[in-house]
Design a protein around this motif. Structure first.
Motif, PDB file in Angstrom:
ATOM      1  N   CYS A 276       0.855  -1.182   0.000  1.00  0.00           N
ATOM      2  CA  CYS A 276       0.000   0.000   0.000  1.00  0.00           C
ATOM      3  C   CYS A 276       0.897   1.239   0.000  1.00  0.00           C
ATOM      4  O   CYS A 276       1.979   1.235   0.571  1.00  0.00           O
ATOM      5  CB  CYS A 276      -0.881  -0.011   1.245  1.00  0.00           C
ATOM      6  SG  CYS A 276      -2.064   1.324   1.358  1.00  0.00           S
TER       7      CYS A 276
ATOM      8  N   CYS B 131      -0.028   2.159   6.666  1.00  0.00           N
ATOM      9  CA  CYS B 131      -0.667   0.872   6.399  1.00  0.00           C
ATOM     10  C   CYS B 131       0.408  -0.190   6.225  1.00  0.00           C
ATOM     11  O   CYS B 131       1.209  -0.120   5.308  1.00  0.00           O
ATOM     12  CB  CYS B 131      -1.492   0.995   5.117  1.00  0.00           C
ATOM     13  SG  CYS B 131      -2.220  -0.548   4.586  1.00  0.00           S
TER      14      CYS B 131
ATOM     15  N   CYS C 238      -6.758  -0.981  -1.706  1.00  0.00           N
ATOM     16  CA  CYS C 238      -5.983  -1.635  -0.664  1.00  0.00           C
ATOM     17  C   CYS C 238      -6.843  -2.680   0.047  1.00  0.00           C
ATOM     18  O   CYS C 238      -7.999  -2.439   0.352  1.00  0.00           O
ATOM     19  CB  CYS C 238      -5.494  -0.597   0.335  1.00  0.00           C
ATOM     20  SG  CYS C 238      -4.621  -1.334   1.713  1.00  0.00           S
TER      21      CYS C 238
ATOM     22  N   SER D  54      -6.447  -3.949   3.008  1.00  0.00           N
ATOM     23  CA  SER D  54      -6.408  -3.916   4.460  1.00  0.00           C
ATOM     24  C   SER D  54      -7.806  -3.764   5.042  1.00  0.00           C
ATOM     25  O   SER D  54      -8.648  -3.065   4.496  1.00  0.00           O
ATOM     26  CB  SER D  54      -5.552  -2.741   4.926  1.00  0.00           C
ATOM     27  OG  SER D  54      -5.686  -2.617   6.322  1.00  0.00           O
TER      28      SER D  54
ATOM     29  N   HIS E 172      -6.035   4.693   2.926  1.00  0.00           N
ATOM     30  CA  HIS E 172      -5.659   3.603   2.042  1.00  0.00           C
ATOM     31  C   HIS E 172      -5.764   4.049   0.603  1.00  0.00           C
ATOM     32  O   HIS E 172      -6.624   4.827   0.246  1.00  0.00           O
ATOM     33  CB  HIS E 172      -6.542   2.385   2.274  1.00  0.00           C
ATOM     34  CG  HIS E 172      -6.322   1.758   3.601  1.00  0.00           C
ATOM     35  ND1 HIS E 172      -5.107   1.264   3.981  1.00  0.00           N
ATOM     36  CD2 HIS E 172      -7.156   1.586   4.630  1.00  0.00           C
ATOM     37  CE1 HIS E 172      -5.218   0.792   5.207  1.00  0.00           C
ATOM     38  NE2 HIS E 172      -6.447   0.983   5.628  1.00  0.00           N
TER      39      HIS E 172
HETATM   40 ZN   LIG Z   1      -3.603   0.364   2.843  1.00  0.00          ZN
END
Ligand SMILES: [Zn+2]
Length: 119
Positions: free
Chosen positions: A65, A70, A98, A100, A107
């Motif tokens: 990322c 992150c 992203c 996550s 992000h």
């Molecule tokens: Zn991220």
């Protein structure tokens, strides 16, 4: 020094090694070029990034990322690239965000353009 982000980085490095080399998994691929454009609120202009894969590269297609905060996220191009190789497709474009699941820091999302050269 032990920190969460060091830990994530080490795990990622191990994953990369475990993935093995491109030449082993994809003997008929000469090169893969991944061009990415990353747009984020608050930055004046989009960031361009190019990642090259050669037969001696690890067959590991997760891109970190772009957000500094992150460390668990990233962009996984594995499925896209595997599919392209399976179908002998030389180019593909798309978008990814992203992956996550942490609460949204900032992000990033990318637009990618993948070019594969088969030998
Ligand atoms: Zn991220």
């Amino acid at each position: 020094m032990y920190s969460r982000s060091n830990q994530a980085r080490m795990e990622r490095m191990q994953e990369r090694v475990d993935a093995g080399f491109m030449s082993k998994h994809y003997p008929d691929v000469e090169s893969i070029v991944v061009s990415m454009v990353y747009n984020q609120r608050g930055i004046a202009r989009p960031i361009h990034r190019i990642v090259n894969f050669a037969p001696g590269s690890y067959a590991f297609f997760k891109i970190d990322c772009f957000s500094r905060d992150c460390d668990a996220g990233g962009f996984d191009l594995t499925h896209v690239i595997n599919g392209m190789i399976r179908n002998h497709r030389e180019s593909a474009k798309g978008e990814l965000t992203c992956e996550s699941d942490q609460p949204p820091v900032d992000h990033s999302a990318i637009e990618y353009d993948i070019q594969i050269k088969f030998s």
